[in-house]
Scaffold this motif. Structure first.
Motif, PDB file in Angstrom:
ATOM      1  N   GLU A  17      48.900 -28.070 -73.504  1.00 27.95           N
ATOM      2  CA  GLU A  17      49.985 -28.439 -72.601  1.00 27.95           C
ATOM      3  C   GLU A  17      50.040 -29.947 -72.377  1.00 27.95           C
ATOM      4  OE1 GLU A  17      50.926 -27.838 -67.884  1.00 27.95           O
ATOM      5  OE2 GLU A  17      49.983 -26.173 -68.946  1.00 27.95           O
ATOM      6  N   SER A  18      51.229 -30.493 -72.484  1.00 27.51           N
ATOM      7  CA  SER A  18      51.541 -31.916 -72.279  1.00 27.51           C
ATOM      8  C   SER A  18      51.151 -32.818 -73.450  1.00 27.51           C
ATOM      9  CB  SER A  18      50.912 -32.455 -70.990  1.00 27.51           C
ATOM     10  OG  SER A  18      51.389 -31.725 -69.883  1.00 27.51           O
ATOM     11  N   GLU A  35      61.600 -25.204 -78.937  1.00 27.71           N
ATOM     12  CA  GLU A  35      62.092 -25.435 -77.583  1.00 27.71           C
ATOM     13  C   GLU A  35      62.790 -24.182 -77.054  1.00 27.71           C
ATOM     14  OE1 GLU A  35      63.880 -29.056 -74.970  1.00 27.71           O
ATOM     15  OE2 GLU A  35      64.237 -29.091 -77.129  1.00 27.71           O
ATOM     16  N   VAL A  79      58.909 -28.938 -74.846  1.00 26.53           N
ATOM     17  CA  VAL A  79      60.001 -29.512 -74.060  1.00 26.53           C
ATOM     18  C   VAL A  79      60.288 -30.895 -74.628  1.00 26.53           C
ATOM     19  CG1 VAL A  79      59.580 -28.245 -71.920  1.00 26.53           C
ATOM     20  CG2 VAL A  79      58.397 -30.396 -72.319  1.00 26.53           C
ATOM     21  N   SER A 127      58.949 -35.201 -77.539  1.00 27.46           N
ATOM     22  CA  SER A 127      58.691 -33.771 -77.339  1.00 27.46           C
ATOM     23  C   SER A 127      57.220 -33.550 -77.012  1.00 27.46           C
ATOM     24  CB  SER A 127      59.073 -32.994 -78.595  1.00 27.46           C
ATOM     25  OG  SER A 127      60.450 -33.125 -78.861  1.00 27.46           O
ATOM     26  N   ALA A 169      54.867 -27.479 -74.042  1.00 22.38           N
ATOM     27  CA  ALA A 169      55.285 -26.995 -72.726  1.00 22.38           C
ATOM     28  C   ALA A 169      54.155 -26.196 -72.076  1.00 22.38           C
ATOM     29  CB  ALA A 169      56.513 -26.096 -72.865  1.00 22.38           C
TER      30      ALA A 169
END
Length: 123
Positions: free
Chosen positions: A32-33, A61, A67, A74, A77
């Motif tokens: 994530e991230s 996405e 995201v 990008s 997510a």
């Protein structure tokens, strides 16, 4: 992040990217991230069309796996990995059902099928 494209695969290139990124997310190799390469840089690195890369990112996405932030790029997510794992389990069940159906058609016993599965799993 490691993506390998096969020109001999029946699978479209954008799906190869989607599936490999999904797998890396599920396995926790990218989390994530984490930022993803820009569409242009990934296309250049893989020597494919920007349109193909964009299609892969759009698909990821749409599935809620990445995201895109305008002007920033990008990112992976926040995802429910358990839900993603369940989807993969369902896919395995579908493929196993297909294999069992085919095995029955050609007269394979459960023992023979189990032996095949064990051999494949342990490779």
């Amino acid at each position: 992040m490691n993506i390998i494209i096969s020109n001999t695969s029946d699978e479209p290139i954008y799906l190869q990217i989607v599936n490999q990124l999904k797998e890396q997310i599920i396995k926790g190799e990218i989390i994530e991230s984490d930022p993803l390469p820009s569409i242009r840089s990934l296309a250049k690195e893989l020597r494919i069309s920007v349109i193909t890369t964009k299609r892969a990112y759009d698909e990821l996405e749409k599935e809620g796996l990445i995201v895109t932030v305008a002007g920033k790029g990008s990112y992976v997510a926040p995802i429910n990995t358990e839900m993603l794992r369940e989807a993969k389990i369902k896919l395995v069940e579908e493929k196993m059902t297909e294999a069992v159906t085919t095995a029955k058609l050609i007269g394979l016993s459960l023992e023979e099928l189990t032996e095949m599965l064990t051999f494949i799993f342990e490779e």
